[in-house]
Design an enzyme around this catalytic site. Structure first.
Site, mmCIF file in Angstrom:
data_model
loop_
_atom_site.group_PDB
_atom_site.id
_atom_site.type_symbol
_atom_site.label_atom_id
_atom_site.label_comp_id
_atom_site.label_asym_id
_atom_site.label_seq_id
_atom_site.Cartn_x
_atom_site.Cartn_y
_atom_site.Cartn_z
ATOM 1 C CG ASN A 156 -22.350 -31.754 13.913
ATOM 2 O OD1 ASN A 156 -21.465 -31.968 13.094
ATOM 3 N ND2 ASN A 156 -22.789 -30.545 14.185
ATOM 4 C CD GLU A 254 -18.683 -22.594 7.787
ATOM 5 O OE1 GLU A 254 -19.145 -22.134 8.848
ATOM 6 O OE2 GLU A 254 -18.835 -22.039 6.685
ATOM 7 C CB CYS A 288 -21.806 -25.814 14.414
ATOM 8 S SG CYS A 288 -22.628 -25.815 12.832
HETATM 9 P P1 NAP Z 1 -13.087 -32.137 16.359
HETATM 10 O O1 NAP Z 1 -12.105 -32.724 17.276
HETATM 11 O O2 NAP Z 1 -12.887 -30.727 15.923
HETATM 12 O O3 NAP Z 1 -13.166 -33.094 15.070
HETATM 13 C C1 NAP Z 1 -13.662 -32.708 13.805
HETATM 14 C C2 NAP Z 1 -12.843 -33.417 12.734
HETATM 15 O O4 NAP Z 1 -11.484 -33.017 12.807
HETATM 16 C C3 NAP Z 1 -12.850 -34.926 12.869
HETATM 17 O O5 NAP Z 1 -12.812 -35.499 11.572
HETATM 18 C C4 NAP Z 1 -11.550 -35.178 13.600
HETATM 19 O O6 NAP Z 1 -11.047 -36.474 13.444
HETATM 20 C C5 NAP Z 1 -10.652 -34.166 12.936
HETATM 21 N N1 NAP Z 1 -9.451 -33.820 13.711
HETATM 22 C C6 NAP Z 1 -9.286 -33.885 15.049
HETATM 23 N N2 NAP Z 1 -8.041 -33.462 15.374
HETATM 24 C C7 NAP Z 1 -7.419 -33.127 14.212
HETATM 25 C C8 NAP Z 1 -6.125 -32.621 13.892
HETATM 26 N N3 NAP Z 1 -5.199 -32.387 14.830
HETATM 27 N N4 NAP Z 1 -5.828 -32.390 12.586
HETATM 28 C C9 NAP Z 1 -6.731 -32.620 11.612
HETATM 29 N N5 NAP Z 1 -7.970 -33.105 11.863
HETATM 30 C C10 NAP Z 1 -8.322 -33.339 13.140
HETATM 31 O O7 NAP Z 1 -14.515 -32.267 16.943
HETATM 32 P P2 NAP Z 1 -15.010 -33.467 17.870
HETATM 33 O O8 NAP Z 1 -13.903 -34.026 18.692
HETATM 34 O O9 NAP Z 1 -15.731 -34.393 17.019
HETATM 35 O O10 NAP Z 1 -15.991 -32.698 18.812
HETATM 36 C C11 NAP Z 1 -15.481 -31.868 19.847
HETATM 37 C C12 NAP Z 1 -16.315 -30.645 19.963
HETATM 38 O O11 NAP Z 1 -16.248 -29.892 18.727
HETATM 39 C C13 NAP Z 1 -17.796 -30.890 20.129
HETATM 40 O O12 NAP Z 1 -18.172 -31.213 21.404
HETATM 41 C C14 NAP Z 1 -18.349 -29.578 19.644
HETATM 42 O O13 NAP Z 1 -18.291 -28.607 20.636
HETATM 43 C C15 NAP Z 1 -17.439 -29.218 18.514
HETATM 44 N N6 NAP Z 1 -18.002 -29.598 17.206
HETATM 45 C C16 NAP Z 1 -18.414 -28.611 16.380
HETATM 46 C C17 NAP Z 1 -18.974 -28.934 15.158
HETATM 47 C C18 NAP Z 1 -19.441 -27.891 14.209
HETATM 48 O O14 NAP Z 1 -20.160 -28.199 13.285
HETATM 49 N N7 NAP Z 1 -19.046 -26.662 14.376
HETATM 50 C C19 NAP Z 1 -19.110 -30.261 14.790
HETATM 51 C C20 NAP Z 1 -18.655 -31.267 15.647
HETATM 52 C C21 NAP Z 1 -18.088 -30.898 16.845
HETATM 53 P P3 NAP Z 1 -11.403 -37.582 14.566
HETATM 54 O O15 NAP Z 1 -12.844 -37.826 14.450
HETATM 55 O O16 NAP Z 1 -10.570 -38.724 14.167
HETATM 56 O O17 NAP Z 1 -11.005 -36.975 15.888
#
Ligand code: NAP
Ligand code: MG
Length: 493
Positions: A156, A254, A288
Site C-alpha cells: 500500500n 505493524e 493500515c
Molecule cells: P500480506 O499477505 O500480509 O502481505 C504483506 C507482505 O508479507 C508481502 O510482502 C507478502 O508477500 C508477505 N507474505 C505473505 N505471506 C507470507 C508468509 N507466509 N511469510 C512471510 N511473508 C509473507 O498482505 P496482502 O496480501 O498484501 O494484503 C492482505 C490484507 O492485508 C489487505 O487486504 C489488508 O487488509 C492487509 N494489509 C495491511 C497493511 C498494513 O499496512 N497494515 C498493508 C497491506 C495489507 P507477497 O506479496 O508475495 O504475498
C-alpha cells in the site's frame, strides 16, 4: 512516461542486479489499465538464502557495522539527497506500479527522504552508558548491531513502509534483506541501486522479489536472520511471529487496523468532514490506519453526514498519473473484488449505501481497478464490514448518544492502531484520548505521522514500534561489560 520503470527489473543482491536462479519472470500490471508495466525476476528459496549469505558476508567484512556511525550517517544523508533529486522518477514509478496518485506518491517519496535524514542524524548517537557498581570496578554497556535483519513490506505504501524499518536498521550498522510485496517491488529495487551510489557497501542492502510463502518464510527461518520487521496483514504477522519464535528472533509487527473517528457535537464540522474523507479515502482507502468507522454524535449526524457525502462525491477518480485525479485505482483486480464483496455483503444484510459502492461509469476507467468512495449507513459493530479491515475507500457510520458510548464503540475491535477525535473541548480531548485503546490518537487532525513520532499499534495491530528517537536502538543489542580494576577478592556467588 514509463521511462521511470525499466522494461525488465532484476533483484538486487550483493551490490548488483541479479536474475536469480529461476527462468520464469513475473509480469506486473499497471492498476489503472491492467496492461503490462514491467517484468521482474522471481526468487526461489535458494535465492533468498543466497541473499542472506551476501548480507552476512557484508556484515562481517564491509566495515559498515564498525564503530563509525558518522560514515553511515554520511551515506544515508547522501542517499536522502539522491532520492530527493529523483523524486519525480520514483513517484512516477510508484504510481505506475501501485496506482496511487502522483501527488500521493510524491508525498511518500518526501516522507522517505525525511526518514533517511532523521535516522542519519541518529547514526552517530548510538551510545552506551557507564553504570556505578561497588568496589574498584567499571561497568559499561555497548550497543551493537544485530547482524542480518529481514524486512517484509506490503503493497500500500511500497517504498515508504519498506524504508521506514530498513533505514534505522542501516543506521544501526546492520545488513538488510528486504522483500517487498510481490505486487509492488519496483521502487524498492530502484532504491537499492541508489543506495549503492550513495556509498552503502555491496551486500548491506539486498532486495529479493518472490512469494511470501516461499521467499518470505525462507528469509524468516534462515539461521542468519537476527530480526524481522513485518508490515501487512494480521494473519501473516502471526505466522511470522510463530516462525521467528523457533529461533527466538525478535519481531516488529505493524498489522492492520479498524480505526475509529469520533465526532463530538461541539466539533468544527466543516474541518472534521474534510479530515474524515481524507482519513478513509486517501490512498483509495488502502491504509493500515484508515479511519473507517465514523462514530458520530446522533445530534449532529445528519448534518455531518451530508458534508462527508459531499466530500466523497467531489473526489475525481482517474489514473494516478493524471494531475486531475484525486483518487487512483485499487492495487489489483483481486483487491477490488474483495472490497466490493464487503460492500455487497453489507447491502444484502440491510445496510444503506449512502454514496458509492459501485465502480465508476466512465468508459475510460472500465479497465482499471477503480471504486467510487463509499459510505455505508445502518450497520452496527457486529457487521463484518465494521469488524474487518476492508482496505478500500469505504466508511461505515455508527451513531452515539453519550461520550461513554462513543468510547465503548471505538474500543469494540480487536485492533488498536489509530483513533481520531474531533472536539473543541480540551477536557473531552484529553480524557477521551486516554480512554482509547490505540497506539496513536489524533485530535482535530486526520491520520498524520512524522519520522520523529512513534508509530505502533495496541492489541492485534502489532508489537514493537517504528519511527521516533528510539527507532535505531530497536535494531541494536545491548551488551554489558563488567571490569574488575583490581578488587582483591572475587565476589562470592
Ligand atoms: P500480506 O499477505 O500480509 O502481505 C504483506 C507482505 O508479507 C508481502 O510482502 C507478502 O508477500 C508477505 N507474505 C505473505 N505471506 C507470507 C508468509 N507466509 N511469510 C512471510 N511473508 C509473507 O498482505 P496482502 O496480501 O498484501 O494484503 C492482505 C490484507 O492485508 C489487505 O487486504 C489488508 O487488509 C492487509 N494489509 C495491511 C497493511 C498494513 O499496512 N497494515 C498493508 C497491506 C495489507 P507477497 O506479496 O508475495 O504475498
Ligand atoms: Mg497476502
Amino acid at each position: 512516461m514509463s521511462g521511470a520503470v525499466p522494461e525488465q527489473i532484476e533483484m538486487f543482491v550483493g551490490g548488483r542486479p541479479t536474475p536469480g536462479s529461476r527462468a520464469e519472470r513475473q509480469v506486473l500490471l499497471n492498476p489503472a489499465t491492467n496492461t503490462p508495466l514491467t517484468s521482474t525476476a522471481v526468487a526461489s528459496a535458494d535465492d533468498a538464502r543466497a541473499a542472506m549469505e551476501a548480507a552476512e558476508s557484508a556484515f562481517r567484512n564491509s566495515g559498515w557495522a564498525g564503530d563509525d556511525g558518522a560514515r553511515r550517517a554520511k551515506a544515508l544523508s547522501k542517499l536522502a539527497r539522491l532520492l530527493e533529486e529523483q523524486t519525480e522518477r520514483f513517484a512516477l514509478a510508484e504510481t505506475l506500479n501501485m496506482g496511487k496518485t502522483l501527488k500521493e506518491s510524491k508525498g511518500d517519496i518526501g516522507y522517505v527522504v525525511r526518514t533517511l535524514d532523521y535516522v542519519a542524524g541518529l547514526a552517530d548517537k548510538i551510545e552506551g552508558e557507564t553504570i556505578p557498581v561497588p568496589g574498584p570496578r567499571l561497568d559499561y554497556t555497548i550497543r551493537e548491531p544485530m547482524g542480518v535483519t529481514v524486512h517484509i513490506a506490503p503493497w500500500n505504501y511500497p517504498l515508504l513502509l519498506a524504508i521506514r524499518s530498513v533505514a534505522p536498521a542501516l543506521a544501526a550498522g546492520n545488513a538488510v534483506v528486504l522483500k517487498p510485496a510481490s505486487l509492488t517491488p519496483v521502487t524498492a529495487l530502484l532504491f537499492a541501486a541508489l543506495a549503492k551510489e550513495a556509498g552503502v557497501p555491496d551486500g548491506i542492502l539486498n532486495v529479493v522479489v518472490g512469494s511470501g510463502r516461499e521467499v518470505g518464510e525462507a528469509l524468516v527461518t534462515d539461521p542468519r536472520c537476527r530480526s524481522v520487521s513485518f508490515t501487512g496483514s494480521g494473519e501473516v504477522g502471526q505466522r511470522i511471529a510463530e516462525l521467528a519464535a523457533h529461533r527466538v528472533v525478535p519481531v516488529t509487527l505493524e498489522l492492520g487496523g479498524k480505526s475509529p473517528v469520533i465526532v463530538f457535537p461541539d466539533a468544527d464540522l466543516d474541518r472534521a468532514a474534510k479530515g474524515i474523507a481524507f482519513g478513509v479515502f486517501g490512498n483509495a482507502g488502502q491504509m493500515c490506519w484508515a479511519a473507517s468507522r465514523l462514530i458520530v454524535a446522533a445530534s449532529v449526524r445528519d448534518f455531518l453526514l451530508e458534508k462527508v457525502v459531499a466530500a466523497a462525491r467531489a473526489y475525481r477518480l482517474g489514473p494516478g498519473i493524471e494531475p486531475t485525479s484525486d483518487m487512483g485505482p485499487l492495487v489489483s483486480r483481486d483487491q477490488l473484488d474483495r472490497v466490493i464483496g464487503f460492500v455487497d455483503e453489507a447491502r444484502d444484510g440491510g445496510a444503506r449505501i449512502v454514496v458509492g459502492g459501485t465502480r465508476p461509469e466512465e468508459p475510460e476507467l472500465a479497465r482499471g481497478n477503480f471504486l467510487r468512495p463509499t459510505i455505508v449507513d445502518g450497520v452496527d459493530s457486529s457487521a463484518r464490514i465494521v469488524r474487518e479491515e476492508v482496505f478500500g475507500p469505504v466508511l461505515s457510520v455508527l451513531p452515539f448518544e453519550s461520550p461513554d458510548e462513543a468510547v465503548r464503540i471505538a474500543n469494540d475491535t480487536k485492533y488498536g492502531l489509530f483513533a481520531a477525535l474531533w472536539t473543541r473541548d480540551l477536557g473531552t480531548a484529553h480524557t477521551v484520548a486516554r480512554q482509547l485503546e490505540a497506539g496513536m490518537v489524533s485530535v482535530n487532525e486526520s491520520p498524520n505521522t512524522y519520522p520523529q513520532t512513534p508509530f505502533s499499534g495496541y492489541k492485534e495491530s502489532g508489537i514493537g514500534f517504528e519511527q521516533g528517537r528510539n527507532a535505531v536502538e530497536v535494531y541494536t543489542r545491548r551488551k554489558n561489560v563488567l571490569l574488575n580494576l583490581g578488587a582483591s577478592k572475587p565476589k562470592k556467588p
